[in-house]
Design an enzyme around this catalytic site. Structure first.
Site, PDB file in Angstrom:
ATOM      1  CD  GLU A 165      -1.736  -2.434   1.293  1.00 46.67           C
ATOM      2  OE1 GLU A 165      -0.622  -2.685   1.804  1.00 46.67           O
ATOM      3  OE2 GLU A 165      -2.529  -3.331   0.957  1.00 46.67           O
ATOM      4  CG  HIS A 225     -12.585  -7.359   5.620  1.00 41.99           C
ATOM      5  ND1 HIS A 225     -11.902  -8.160   6.498  1.00 41.99           N
ATOM      6  CD2 HIS A 225     -11.988  -7.534   4.422  1.00 41.99           C
ATOM      7  CE1 HIS A 225     -10.944  -8.807   5.851  1.00 41.99           C
ATOM      8  NE2 HIS A 225     -10.971  -8.439   4.606  1.00 41.99           N
ATOM      9  CG  ASP A 246     -10.758  -1.992   7.333  1.00 47.04           C
ATOM     10  OD1 ASP A 246     -11.087  -2.007   8.519  1.00 47.04           O
ATOM     11  OD2 ASP A 246     -11.587  -1.906   6.410  1.00 47.04           O
ATOM     12  CE1 TYR A 247      -7.312  -5.057   4.901  1.00 47.21           C
ATOM     13  CE2 TYR A 247      -7.656  -5.102   2.532  1.00 47.21           C
ATOM     14  CZ  TYR A 247      -7.887  -5.627   3.784  1.00 47.21           C
ATOM     15  OH  TYR A 247      -8.684  -6.723   3.925  1.00 47.21           O
TER      16      TYR A 247
END
Ligand SMILES: Cc1ncc(C[n+]2csc(CCOP(=O)(O)OP(=O)(O)O)c2C)c(N)n1
Ligand SMILES: [Mg+2]
Length: 810
Positions: free
Chosen positions: A532, A599, A557-558
């Site tokens: 990311e 998630h 979330d990432y």
């Protein structure tokens, strides 16, 4: 700037080089390096005597940087760190006056073009944005992307800068962009300290560049320390190039060319850089140049002394291996110069640096003196009329006694004088007030401006084009509306690229890009590794070099893994260069409600707190998202768009102008008109609030639902305030934790919009619980706001305002 000999280094052109020419180049190099060393020594002294706040310098790293500068060409890019002053001088991208102006924090881009006095010393940048916000030509200049202070934080950007060359070389549709690239020949030069290679961002970048095969040249300045921590506590085997050997390319594989060279060996350094960069430039192979045996003659920075943690032996070794000493020795041994000549050169250089330093100091001090004199005169005038004249005179006396005063002292004196005379009706107060107001304006410009480009191309200036619908408009899944929007934009603008995990072959996990890779090629719609931070960095580098990246993070979330880059680098870019650089990256992600601890996050408070400088868009459905992309892709500022994870399969009507209509940033919409209470929400909770509205109507409560659509900027037209004037009650609903996004919204409405004035009941927030939501439908119900929760929260406010009409529910 005082006159000097040739300011920059020259290349050795082997075919034509006479000994005389060679000699001249070497002596000039030595002078550049020696001046750089003097700047470090003087810079440190200026900090220790209190004229500057903090100093970190490039002493001990000079000679390698001469060699690197020789390999640097027009169109190339640097993404480096605070040790690179010699490189900057040797290329001509900076000079001694700018060096000292930044050290003194001179808030003027004419004096410190890198940051306008905003960054610590030795934080470099060239300006690639014209005063009107448009792009300058990047192929005729040497380019330096703006430094940040976090060790290794610039690595992801470096990847993007190199990746742009790959796209410019391979995608022939980009050939018309002559001001950004010449056939992708540009090398992205990175520098990093040995200690900072322990950072994850370094390894992530390193691997990604090996996969992508981009012209990225990383130099590691290895002085065996990271402040006090020695190599044995930093790096496996105490040797970074040794452990990176697995990345060495072999016949038939991708990978790197790895070089190792000593930081005091001028000849070897020049040869190594020439070879390494030539390879990198022509073959688009990433290269690593591990420069060992570097030193820190003055220690790490002005914060402490290295005698505390380096052994006597180490210090003696450093003295002996000082790269300037070694270069001088070699020059004499090789009959390039003599002791006498070099003594004279050094004496001249010393004086020259001192002159530059004095000039930079005087430039700033003269400006400050004007402020100090102006305020002193105004306070003197006040003292003539005031009852507290002795206190006012004392302010002036104190002001005049200050050693190295700053602008703040002038302004602060003026403010104090106004406080002292607050109860007096004095004619001369107005003059002081006027002066303070005009100073405030100037200081806002100096210290607080340019969070965004603010140019005519800002997305805030993109014309509003309403969505249009044919009479027989199709109802499609939300993801298909987005897909049509992306298709139209990719067709319209060849500079747009999208990349991320699973974005390419399958068109992202929710199929927004489905089918587009085969239509537009894998150079434009591209799969990446799971990384990311460097996905964001890739976006940054591409956007800096004139492309329009949509960098996709699979789930909100990432995004945390990319927040360092978003927060430290992208969000600060315009501000930290005072509008000299921009990177209109669009970060696309999806989040809020679904299932599971990783998630269904909605950490809006974290995002709002960490990335001012990036627009934050929270579309309630895919049509609004499409309109926002249409706006952003026509603007020049960075943005984060968070789509609603549970909205892709909901049916939406396809606008006939799906690639053209725009949703303006900062414009709230009233989704349901009502009279009793204002409910503000965004993203997926809007559907929950809409569901609750029906039930509340049955209870005799009419709610007005407002969607701000973007959290930053927030409701520029004060739609929320207008609604509060009518309803006098406010509920904010979101899925963030208590005190997060909803608290931000409250602050905006109550404080900034002055909504507190219209309230008849306590304003409330209805956020999620303080933990992340568990997996499963029940977990969701008991953790995130449900329609039941909304109904009861609204009802409770109505009860507070009118308990007779709305008795306790239970
Ligand atoms: C992310 C981050 N962590 C810690 C620091 C504090 N810090 C500044 S410089 C430095 C040492 C860096 O050492 P190295 O990478 O070897 O570079 P050198 O200063 O030795 O050239 C540290 C720990 C920082 N600036 N950023
Ligand atoms: Mg180091």
């Amino acid at each position: 700037m005082p006159e000097t000999a040739a300011n920059v280094t020259s290349r050795f052109n082997a075919a034509e080089l006479s000994f005389d020419d060679f000699q001249k180049i070497v002596i000039n190099d030595y002078r550049i390096a020696y001046e750089s060393r003097q700047a470090s020594i003087l810079g440190r002294r200026e900090v220790l005597t209190g004229k500057a706040k903090f100093g970190i310098f490039g002493d001990g790293k000079e000679v390698a940087q001469l060699a690197m500068a020789k390999a640097f060409r027009q169109g190339d890019w640097r993404a480096g760190y605070y040790r690179d002053q010699t490189f900057m001088f040797a290329t001509g991208m900076s000079n001694l006056n700018e060096f000292f102006a930044q050290l003194y924090a001179h808030p003027d881009i004419a004096k410190d073009p890198a940051s306008g006095g905003r960054q610590m010393n030795c934080h470099y940048a060239t300006r690639y944005i014209n005063a009107d916000g448009s792009w300058a030509n990047q192929v005729e200049t040497l380019n330096c992307s703006a430094d940040i202070s976090t060790t290794g934080g610039h690595m992801p950007r470096l990847l993007g800068l190199a990746y742009a060359s790959k796209l410019y070389r391979q995608n022939k549709e980009l050939e018309y962009l002559k001001q950004f690239s010449v056939n992708g020949n540009e090398v992205a030069f990175g520098t990093i300290g040995n200690g900072a290679t322990s950072e994850g961002l370094f390894f992530e970048t390193f691997n990604a560049a090996g996969v992508l095969q981009v012209p990225m040249a990383i130099s590691i300045w290895d002085d065996a320390y990271a402040i006090s921590v020695p190599a044995k506590l930093q790096t496996t085997k105490e040797d970074i190039s040794e452990i990176l050997k697995g990345f060495q390319r072999e016949p038939g594989t991708n990978g790197y060319e790895i070089f190792k060279v000593r930081g005091w060996d001028y000849v070897a350094l020049c040869e190594t850089y020439e070879r390494a960069i030539e390879l990198c430039r022509t073959e688009h192979v990433p290269v690593l140049i591990h420069v060992t045996e570097m030193t820190q003659p003055q220690g790490h920075s002005t914060s402490g002394s290295h005698e505390r943690y380096k052994s006597k032996d180490r210090l003696a070794w450093e003295n002996e291996h000082d790269c300037l000493l070694q270069m001088r020795k070699w020059m004499i041994e090789s009959a390039i110069s003599t002791d006498e000549e070099l003594d004279e050169l050094e004496a001249t250089a010393k004086k020259f640096v001192r002159d530059c330093q004095k000039e930079a100091w005087n430039n700033l001090q003269n400006e400050v003196d004007v402020d100090l004199q102006e305020v002193a005169v105004l306070i003197e005038e006040l003292a003539k009329e005031s009852e507290v004249s002795s206190s006012l005179t004392a302010i002036i006396t104190e002001l005049k006694s200050l050693v190295d005063p700053g602008r703040k002292d002038a302004v602060s004196a003026g403010r104090k004088a106004l406080r002292l005379t607050a109860k007096e009706k004095l004619y001369s107060r107005q003059a002081l007030i006027n002066w303070l107001k005009s100073e405030e304006e100037k200081n806002n410009e100096r210290f607080n401006s340019k969070l965004f480009s603010g140019s005519i191309n800002s997305p805030l200036n993109v014309p509003v084009v309403p969505a249009e619908y044919d009479a027989d408009a199709k109802f499609l899944d939300g993801r298909e509306v987005l897909n049509a929007c992306f298709d139209a934009n990719f067709d319209r603008d060849k500079t747009i690229v999208a990349f991320g995990e699973d974005v390419g072959a399958i068109g992202d996990v929710n199929q927004g890009f489905a089918g587009l890779q085969s239509k537009y090629t894998d150079l434009r719609i591209t799969d990446t590794g799971i990384r990311e931070a460097t996905i964001i960095g890739q976006g940054l580098g591409l956007a800096i070099r004139g492309l329009r990246p949509i960098a996709e993070i699979q789930y909100l979330d990432y995004l945390l893994y990319g927040v360092t880059v978003l927060s430290d680098d992208l969000a600060t870019l315009s501000y930290r260069t005072r509008g000299g650089q921009k990177a209109p990256v669009i970060v696309r992600t999806r989040g809020h409600r679904l299932e599971g601890i990783w998630h269904s996050g909605s950490p809006m408070g974290m995002l709002l707190g960490s990335m001012r400088g990036i627009h934050i868009c929270v579309p309630r459905n895919m049509t609004q998202a499409a309109g926002m992309y249409n706006t952003l892709l026509r603007g020049d500022e960075p943005a984060l768009v968070i789509e609603s994870l549970n909205g892709y399969r909901l049916k939406e009507k396809l606008p006939s102008n799906v690639g053209e209509f725009t949703v303006p940033l900062g414009e709230a919409e009233v989704l349901l008109e009502g009279s009793d209470i204002t409910v503000v929400s965004y993203g997926s909770t809007l559907r929950i609030v809409e569901e609750a509205a029906g039930e509340l109507a049955k209870l005799g409560i009419s709610i007005e639902i407002i969607d701000p659509q973007t959290l930053f900027p927030f409701d520029n037209s004060k739609v929320c305030l207008g609604s509060l004037k009518k309803t006098n009650k406010l509920l904010v609903v979101d899925e963030d934790m208590p005190g997060g996004g909803s608290a931000y919204i409250l602050q905006k409405i109550l404080e900034e919009q002055k909504g507190y004035f219209h309230l008849d009941a306590q304003p409330r927030t209805l956020p999620a619980k303080e933990h992340r939501p568990p997996y499963g439908t029940d977990g969701d119900y008991f953790s995130k706001p449900s329609p039941d929760d909304v109904v009861e929260a609204v009802y409770a406010i109505m009860h507070e305002a009118n308990p007779t009409k709305f008795p306790d529910l239970f």
